[in-house]
Enzyme design. Structure first.
Site, PDB file in Angstrom:
ATOM      1  N   LYS A  14       0.827  -1.221   0.000  1.00 18.54           N
ATOM      2  CA  LYS A  14       0.000   0.000   0.000  1.00 18.54           C
ATOM      3  C   LYS A  14       0.860   1.268   0.000  1.00 18.54           C
ATOM      4  O   LYS A  14       0.649   2.176  -0.790  1.00 18.54           O
ATOM      5  CB  LYS A  14      -0.925   0.040   1.236  1.00 18.54           C
ATOM      6  CG  LYS A  14      -1.865  -1.122   1.374  1.00 18.54           C
ATOM      7  CD  LYS A  14      -2.828  -0.932   2.548  1.00 18.54           C
ATOM      8  CE  LYS A  14      -2.171  -0.872   3.903  1.00 18.54           C
ATOM      9  NZ  LYS A  14      -1.504  -2.129   4.322  1.00 18.54           N
ATOM     10  N   ARG A  89      -9.211   1.726   9.349  1.00 20.65           N
ATOM     11  CA  ARG A  89      -8.590   0.463   9.740  1.00 20.65           C
ATOM     12  C   ARG A  89      -9.611  -0.454  10.410  1.00 20.65           C
ATOM     13  O   ARG A  89      -9.303  -1.583  10.747  1.00 20.65           O
ATOM     14  CB  ARG A  89      -7.493   0.816  10.727  1.00 20.65           C
ATOM     15  CG  ARG A  89      -6.341  -0.116  10.899  1.00 20.65           C
ATOM     16  CD  ARG A  89      -5.414  -0.151   9.728  1.00 20.65           C
ATOM     17  NE  ARG A  89      -4.113  -0.651  10.108  1.00 20.65           N
ATOM     18  CZ  ARG A  89      -2.968  -0.080   9.742  1.00 20.65           C
ATOM     19  NH1 ARG A  89      -2.959   0.985   8.987  1.00 20.65           N
ATOM     20  NH2 ARG A  89      -1.829  -0.611  10.118  1.00 20.65           N
ATOM     21  N   ARG A 123      11.994  -6.218   6.211  1.00 18.92           N
ATOM     22  CA  ARG A 123      11.841  -4.802   5.871  1.00 18.92           C
ATOM     23  C   ARG A 123      12.633  -3.905   6.811  1.00 18.92           C
ATOM     24  O   ARG A 123      12.624  -4.095   8.022  1.00 18.92           O
ATOM     25  CB  ARG A 123      10.346  -4.441   5.969  1.00 18.92           C
ATOM     26  CG  ARG A 123      10.019  -3.045   5.531  1.00 18.92           C
ATOM     27  CD  ARG A 123       8.555  -2.897   5.268  1.00 18.92           C
ATOM     28  NE  ARG A 123       7.778  -2.681   6.481  1.00 18.92           N
ATOM     29  CZ  ARG A 123       6.479  -2.361   6.455  1.00 18.92           C
ATOM     30  NH1 ARG A 123       5.830  -2.261   5.314  1.00 18.92           N
ATOM     31  NH2 ARG A 123       5.832  -2.172   7.586  1.00 18.92           N
ATOM     32  N   ARG A 160      -0.159  -8.226  14.500  1.00 24.43           N
ATOM     33  CA  ARG A 160      -0.726  -7.298  13.494  1.00 24.43           C
ATOM     34  C   ARG A 160      -1.610  -8.058  12.508  1.00 24.43           C
ATOM     35  O   ARG A 160      -2.639  -7.544  12.067  1.00 24.43           O
ATOM     36  CB  ARG A 160       0.404  -6.574  12.741  1.00 24.43           C
ATOM     37  CG  ARG A 160       1.090  -5.536  13.593  1.00 24.43           C
ATOM     38  CD  ARG A 160       2.394  -5.091  12.961  1.00 24.43           C
ATOM     39  NE  ARG A 160       2.203  -4.174  11.849  1.00 24.43           N
ATOM     40  CZ  ARG A 160       3.157  -3.898  10.959  1.00 24.43           C
ATOM     41  NH1 ARG A 160       4.326  -4.494  11.026  1.00 24.43           N
ATOM     42  NH2 ARG A 160       2.919  -3.035   9.998  1.00 24.43           N
TER      43      ARG A 160
END
Ligand code: AMP
Length: 204
Positions: A14, A89, A123, A160
């Site tokens: 995203k 969200r 990441r 998450r």
């Protein structure tokens, strides 16, 4: 305003696609995660409060998010449109936008969980400019130091993903039922995803 909501698991692409689309097509990129990280970098009370939740992989409570984002978008009413990356969200955030912030489309970046876990755990994020890329120590954009976000560590990633399943994924049906959902395959490489994104939005 032509606002677009970007939906998908963390790490589905995203942010990368939002930055590219914003730069090339004049949208305003609003990433609530980036906003909280910037607040934290500036050591503000909001940043400190948000960190408590972010580091655990939980959502920051709606009362700290919704008014801030609605205010920001409303102030931008003369802009051609915003890309909402990471907002809404959950359903209550989406409902808080109803009647206030028009949504032209919701782009859903579809990517398997195994791939997301691989991406997130390798990441690294630049402390200075927020650029993200796998396994680097120095930022290729600004020479800043790359670090591993607390919430990109293995234990927090699992949390998450759970939070996404329980709180965020109902938004897929929410936008689909309104005829606004466009699903993209997030596994086909950055450039191909971008082409599919432009196609889905009907822009050249
Ligand atoms: P992101 O950079 O979008 O992955 O967001 C990082 C973290 O910021 C999330 O795991 C949440 O803790 C928090 N966050 C970002 N956007 C929201 C939102 N719309 N509502 C609640 N928490 C959010």
């Amino acid at each position: 305003m032509n606002n677009i909501v970007f939906l998908g698991l963390p790490g589905a692409g995203k942010g990368t696609q939002a930055k590219k689309l914003a730069t090339q097509k004049n949208y305003i990129h609003i990433s609530t995660g980036d906003i909280f990280r910037a607040e934290l970098k500036n050591n503000t009370p909001l940043g400190q409060k948000a960190k408590e939740y972010m580091d655990k992989g939980q959502l920051v409570p709606d009362e700290l998010v919704v008014d801030m984002v609605l205010k920001k978008i409303t102030e931008l009413k003369d802009a051609p449109g915003c890309i909402l990356d990471g907002f809404p969200r959950n359903l209550s955030q989406a409902k808080a936008m109803e009647g206030k912030i028009p949504v032209e489309a919701c782009i859903y970046f579809d990517l398997a969980k195994e791939e997301v876990i691989k991406r997130l755990s390798s990441r690294r994020t630049c402390r200075e400019c927020g650029f993200m890329t796998p396994d680097a120590t120095v930022c290729e954009k600004c020479n800043g130091e790359m670090y591993q976000r607390e919430d990109d560590k293995q234990e927090v990633i699992a949390k998450r993903l759970d939070v996404y399943d329980s709180e965020t994924s109902p938004l897929i049906d929410y936008y689909n039922n309104q005829g606004l959902l466009k699903k993209l395959d997030g596994s086909v490489g950055m450039e191909n995803v971008y082409k599919d994104l432009l196609n889905a939005l009907g822009i050249e």
